[in-house]
Design an enzyme around this catalytic site. Structure first.
Site, PDB file in Angstrom:
ATOM      1  N   TYR A   1       5.535   8.025   5.493  1.00 40.50           N
ATOM      2  CA  TYR A   1       6.061   7.052   4.536  1.00 40.50           C
ATOM      3  C   TYR A   1       7.172   6.235   5.185  1.00 40.50           C
ATOM      4  O   TYR A   1       7.189   4.999   5.089  1.00 40.50           O
ATOM      5  CB  TYR A   1       6.584   7.786   3.308  1.00 40.50           C
ATOM      6  CG  TYR A   1       7.083   6.900   2.190  1.00 40.50           C
ATOM      7  CD1 TYR A   1       6.194   6.312   1.302  1.00 40.50           C
ATOM      8  CD2 TYR A   1       8.442   6.679   2.017  1.00 40.50           C
ATOM      9  CE1 TYR A   1       6.642   5.513   0.260  1.00 40.50           C
ATOM     10  CE2 TYR A   1       8.904   5.877   0.982  1.00 40.50           C
ATOM     11  CZ  TYR A   1       8.003   5.299   0.111  1.00 40.50           C
ATOM     12  OH  TYR A   1       8.459   4.502  -0.914  1.00 40.50           O
TER      13      TYR A   1
ATOM     14  N   SER B   1      11.386   0.333   1.220  1.00 40.49           N
ATOM     15  CA  SER B   1      12.123   1.512   0.765  1.00 40.49           C
ATOM     16  C   SER B   1      13.314   1.735   1.685  1.00 40.49           C
ATOM     17  O   SER B   1      13.265   1.386   2.872  1.00 40.49           O
ATOM     18  CB  SER B   1      11.224   2.756   0.792  1.00 40.49           C
ATOM     19  OG  SER B   1      11.977   3.942   0.612  1.00 40.49           O
TER      20      SER B   1
END
Length: 265
Positions: free
Chosen positions: A166, A152
């Protein structure tokens, strides 16, 4: 070989085998479809048997060579069972490993619990690391193989609103990409990661339902829209195939220009 045939072969996955984790929804489902459409035989997993059955029916209806099983790769025993099934299915070798599974819990850093930490880091990072270890003999046996991580843009170099757990897990995947690429290159194993920005997946749509937030995301994206899962999947398929035979250790952003925009009013 005819030049046209040689060119087409560089973008074909005929004769290749692949394992895709989290292959029933979102980017994972799109990756399975893309690899199959290019000729690969694909084994996939999901935590839910119901999701596996539904995906199998859909893929097989399209004529794809697929198999799958229910397995939570965040846990040791299901991971090992999955890799054994893949080894049996593909004769002890594997060309492509796509570590796709991921989850997120959005909270201020001071509010994360021990369970939150375990859930996010185990699912996003530990599962991928352990599967790489387990699959290495199969990937080496294939002779020329590829590992892909679904990372990501939250993994850096910029900070973004995604939650620190995350972001930490994705940053670790980006570094793991580099280390494994160097360490395992002599075994014929290439390692790359793809770093999407907001993509129309079930996980992302949980926050994109907030239209005000969605508008902020779109305004931060030079291309002015949310990505589709197929647009991420096509990049993964390229990196997995012979057309990217000299590409390893890279994290490629699929973000509509978000990560290069900076302050550009």
């Amino acid at each position: 070989m005819d030049p046209t045939a040689a060119l087409k072969a560089r973008f074909s996955l005929e004769g290749k085998t692949a394992l895709v984790t989290g292959g029933t929804k979102g980017i994972g489902q799109a990756v399975v479809a893309e690899l199959c459409a290019l000729g690969a035989k694909v084994y996939f997993c999901s935590r839910s048997q119901q999701d596996v059955d539904a995906a199998l029916a859909s893929f097989q209806q399209q004529g794809y060579a697929v198999a799958g099983m229910a397995a939570d790769v965040a846990n040791k025993e299901p991971r090992e069972q999955l890799v054994q099934q893949v080894s049996d299915a593909f004769g002890g070798s594997l060309h492509i490993l796509v570590n796709n599974v991921g989850t997120n819990i959005r909270k201020p850093t001071s509010e994360f619990t021990d369970q939150d930490y375990s859930t996010v880091l185990t699912t996003n990072l530990e599962s991928a690391f352990k599967l790489c270890q387990l699959c290495r003999p199969l990937l080496k046996a294939a002779g020329s193989s590829s590992i892909l991580f679904n990372s990501s843009v939250a993994g850096g170099p910029l900070a973004m609103f995604s939650g620190t757990l995350y972001a930490m897990s994705k940053a670790a995947l980006n570094q793991l990409t580099k280390n494994l690429a160097v360490e395992w290159a002599p075994d014929g194993i290439r390692v790359n990661s793809v770093a999407p920005w907001y993509t129309a997946t079930p996980l992302a749509m949980q926050v994109l339902q907030d239209k005000e937030f969605e508008a902020k995301v779109v305004s931060a994206t030079p291309m002015g829209r949310i990505a589709q899962p197929s647009e991420v999947a096509s990049v993964m398929a390229f990196l997995a195939g012979p057309g990217a035979a000299f590409v390893t250790g890279q994290t490629l952003a699929v973000d509509g220009g978000y990560s290069v925009k900076g302050f550009y009013p």
